[in-house]
Design a protein around this motif. Structure first.
Motif, short mmCIF file in Angstrom:
data_model
loop_
_atom_site.label_atom_id
_atom_site.label_comp_id
_atom_site.label_asym_id
_atom_site.label_seq_id
_atom_site.Cartn_x
_atom_site.Cartn_y
_atom_site.Cartn_z
N GLY A 87 37.29 37.89 41.16
CA GLY A 87 38.01 39.11 40.77
C GLY A 87 37.19 39.98 39.83
N ALA A 88 36.52 39.35 38.86
CA ALA A 88 35.67 40.10 37.92
C ALA A 88 34.49 40.73 38.64
N GLY A 92 34.08 44.65 38.34
CA GLY A 92 33.01 45.00 37.42
C GLY A 92 33.42 44.92 35.96
N SER A 93 34.51 44.21 35.71
CA SER A 93 35.04 44.09 34.35
C SER A 93 34.16 43.21 33.47
N SER A 94 34.19 43.50 32.18
CA SER A 94 33.56 42.64 31.19
C SER A 94 34.55 41.54 30.84
N ILE A 113 29.47 40.57 35.67
CA ILE A 113 28.87 39.94 36.85
C ILE A 113 28.03 40.98 37.57
N THR A 114 26.75 40.69 37.71
CA THR A 114 25.85 41.63 38.38
C THR A 114 25.53 41.21 39.81
N VAL A 130 26.44 33.15 41.43
CA VAL A 130 26.81 34.26 40.58
C VAL A 130 25.75 34.45 39.50
N THR A 131 25.53 35.72 39.13
CA THR A 131 24.67 36.06 38.00
C THR A 131 25.49 36.90 37.04
N LEU A 132 25.46 36.53 35.77
CA LEU A 132 26.18 37.26 34.73
C LEU A 132 25.19 37.78 33.70
N GLU A 133 25.46 38.97 33.16
CA GLU A 133 24.63 39.55 32.11
C GLU A 133 25.49 39.79 30.89
#
Length: 143
Positions: A87-88, A92-94, A113-114, A130-133
């Protein structure tokens, strides 16, 4: 320091205030990135070597931008954490996530999530990656 089990390195969704493990994980990794700020000037310390007395580079301490990247992958199990992750990715939510290391140390903070991928072969399990920044302050707590 004792060796740590890789299976104890967890990614948790903490968007609801109570951290939920992202189910099905097989691999988790993190990278801390730090940009440098070059503050070298004509009067900076010299770098003595075979080329003479060149100016040595001077870097500003605590001046650059620090960030964290997290990558994870695993088998899709339809857990609440995985569904929140998906969902995130769509919105594009933080979102707040926790990284928990084998010794109990943690890193907590907001991430965006990028990259989110799901895949499945006709004769195999469905997988995700998944990749998160990082987005803002990261808090490290030693065990």
């Amino acid at each position: 320091m004792a060796a740590q089990k890789g299976s104890s390195f967890l990614l948790k969704d903490n968007s609801g205030g109570s951290a939920v493990v992202i189910g099905g994980l097989r691999s988790t990794s993190m990278t801390i990135n730090g940009e440098i700020v070059d503050i070298t000037a004509k009067d900076s310390a010299t770098f003595t070597g075979s080329s003479g007395h060149d100016i040595g580079r001077a870097l500003g301490s605590n001046m650059g931008i620090r960030s964290m990247s997290v990558s994870a992958s695993g088998v899709f199990t339809d857990s609440a954490g995985e569904n929140n992750l998906r969902g995130a990715a769509f919105t594009g939510s933080s979102v707040n996530y926790d990284l928990v290391f084998g010794d109990g140390s943690t890193v907590k903070g907001a991430f965006i999530i990028t990259s989110y991928e799901r895949a499945g072969e006709y004769n195999g399990e469905e997988t995700f990656s998944v990749t998160l920044e990082s987005n803002g302050t990261m808090t490290y707590t030693n065990a």
